[in-house]
Design a protein around this motif. Sequence first.
Motif, PDB file in Angstrom:
ATOM      1  N   ASP A  12      -4.682  34.802 -27.358  1.00 29.89           N
ATOM      2  CA  ASP A  12      -3.119  34.530 -28.169  1.00 29.89           C
ATOM      3  C   ASP A  12      -2.433  33.232 -27.982  1.00 29.89           C
ATOM      4  O   ASP A  12      -1.258  33.254 -26.756  1.00 29.89           O
ATOM      5  CB  ASP A  12      -2.051  35.734 -28.464  1.00 29.89           C
ATOM      6  CG  ASP A  12      -0.781  35.982 -29.005  1.00 29.89           C
ATOM      7  OD1 ASP A  12      -0.333  34.782 -29.403  1.00 29.89           O
ATOM      8  OD2 ASP A  12       0.500  36.313 -29.382  1.00 29.89           O
ATOM      9  N   PHE A  13      -2.740  32.245 -29.030  1.00 24.44           N
ATOM     10  CA  PHE A  13      -2.251  31.082 -28.127  1.00 24.44           C
ATOM     11  C   PHE A  13      -0.755  31.278 -29.011  1.00 24.44           C
ATOM     12  O   PHE A  13      -0.088  29.722 -28.378  1.00 24.44           O
ATOM     13  CB  PHE A  13      -2.543  29.612 -28.158  1.00 24.44           C
ATOM     14  CG  PHE A  13      -4.331  29.846 -27.147  1.00 24.44           C
ATOM     15  CD1 PHE A  13      -3.930  28.855 -26.797  1.00 24.44           C
ATOM     16  CD2 PHE A  13      -5.396  30.879 -27.970  1.00 24.44           C
ATOM     17  CE1 PHE A  13      -5.061  28.791 -25.746  1.00 24.44           C
ATOM     18  CE2 PHE A  13      -6.438  30.432 -26.896  1.00 24.44           C
ATOM     19  CZ  PHE A  13      -6.490  29.792 -25.491  1.00 24.44           C
ATOM     20  N   GLN A  15       0.379  30.396 -31.675  1.00 21.93           N
ATOM     21  CA  GLN A  15       1.037  28.811 -32.202  1.00 21.93           C
ATOM     22  C   GLN A  15      -0.352  27.948 -33.567  1.00 21.93           C
ATOM     23  O   GLN A  15      -2.111  28.065 -32.647  1.00 21.93           O
ATOM     24  CB  GLN A  15       0.451  27.173 -30.750  1.00 21.93           C
ATOM     25  CG  GLN A  15       0.392  25.777 -31.680  1.00 21.93           C
ATOM     26  CD  GLN A  15       1.957  26.213 -32.232  1.00 21.93           C
ATOM     27  OE1 GLN A  15       2.923  26.083 -31.653  1.00 21.93           O
ATOM     28  NE2 GLN A  15       2.383  25.020 -33.188  1.00 21.93           N
ATOM     29  N   VAL A  47      -1.394  22.010 -27.634  1.00 22.68           N
ATOM     30  CA  VAL A  47      -2.603  22.852 -26.907  1.00 22.68           C
ATOM     31  C   VAL A  47      -4.296  22.792 -27.402  1.00 22.68           C
ATOM     32  O   VAL A  47      -5.808  23.184 -27.091  1.00 22.68           O
ATOM     33  CB  VAL A  47      -2.116  24.668 -26.661  1.00 22.68           C
ATOM     34  CG1 VAL A  47      -4.073  25.278 -26.452  1.00 22.68           C
ATOM     35  CG2 VAL A  47      -0.979  24.363 -25.756  1.00 22.68           C
ATOM     36  N   CYS A  58     -13.614  25.280 -31.021  1.00 24.24           N
ATOM     37  CA  CYS A  58     -12.682  26.689 -31.390  1.00 24.24           C
ATOM     38  C   CYS A  58     -13.363  27.296 -32.144  1.00 24.24           C
ATOM     39  O   CYS A  58     -14.962  26.401 -32.517  1.00 24.24           O
ATOM     40  CB  CYS A  58     -11.177  26.346 -32.315  1.00 24.24           C
ATOM     41  SG  CYS A  58     -10.265  28.122 -33.310  1.00 24.24           S
ATOM     42  N   ASP A  86      -4.118  33.748 -32.760  1.00 24.93           N
ATOM     43  CA  ASP A  86      -4.905  34.265 -31.757  1.00 24.93           C
ATOM     44  C   ASP A  86      -6.454  33.272 -31.689  1.00 24.93           C
ATOM     45  O   ASP A  86      -7.319  33.433 -33.203  1.00 24.93           O
ATOM     46  CB  ASP A  86      -5.381  35.323 -32.135  1.00 24.93           C
ATOM     47  CG  ASP A  86      -3.914  36.631 -32.245  1.00 24.93           C
ATOM     48  OD1 ASP A  86      -3.944  35.931 -31.106  1.00 24.93           O
ATOM     49  OD2 ASP A  86      -3.887  37.029 -32.889  1.00 24.93           O
ATOM     50  N   TYR A  89     -11.871  29.775 -27.556  1.00 27.04           N
ATOM     51  CA  TYR A  89     -12.523  28.398 -27.621  1.00 27.04           C
ATOM     52  C   TYR A  89     -13.266  28.863 -26.735  1.00 27.04           C
ATOM     53  O   TYR A  89     -13.569  30.033 -25.307  1.00 27.04           O
ATOM     54  CB  TYR A  89     -11.530  27.246 -26.324  1.00 27.04           C
ATOM     55  CG  TYR A  89     -10.403  27.400 -27.507  1.00 27.04           C
ATOM     56  CD1 TYR A  89     -10.330  25.839 -28.243  1.00 27.04           C
ATOM     57  CD2 TYR A  89      -9.258  28.233 -27.729  1.00 27.04           C
ATOM     58  CE1 TYR A  89      -9.121  25.795 -29.080  1.00 27.04           C
ATOM     59  CE2 TYR A  89      -7.961  27.492 -28.933  1.00 27.04           C
ATOM     60  CZ  TYR A  89      -8.274  26.048 -29.454  1.00 27.04           C
ATOM     61  OH  TYR A  89      -7.667  25.903 -30.149  1.00 27.04           O
TER      62      TYR A  89
END
Length: 111
Positions: A12-13, A15, A47, A58, A86, A89
């Motif tokens: 869960d980034f 962003q 990020v 991604c 979410d 990568y």
Amino acid sequence: EKQPMATVILADFNQPRSRDHDNEEDWHVVVTGLAHPYVAQPGDDGVADFMEAQGFSCSYDISGAKNNFGERRAPPFTHWTGTTIDFAYVHGLSQAGVEVAGVYVKYTGLS
């Protein structure tokens, strides 16, 4: 002898990425929400660009991978706010002989 290794980072980034939105109007709504004083987050925290600069991709951007979000570039949302934050990568797939067959989002009532 060292074998090539594929790396996957799922998180869960917190962003969203502007490129996941179909038009400027949709992205403007997201950025406006992020700028609200109760949220106070930047529109882009850097990020996604950092991950790409390190050679990661991604999973939503991998062409040819099956998915469960139709013709969209990314899932319509992965968070209760209606944003996609979410991500998975991946790095070193071809060197390790790994192929992404599918990218799927499973919605649950969990937060």
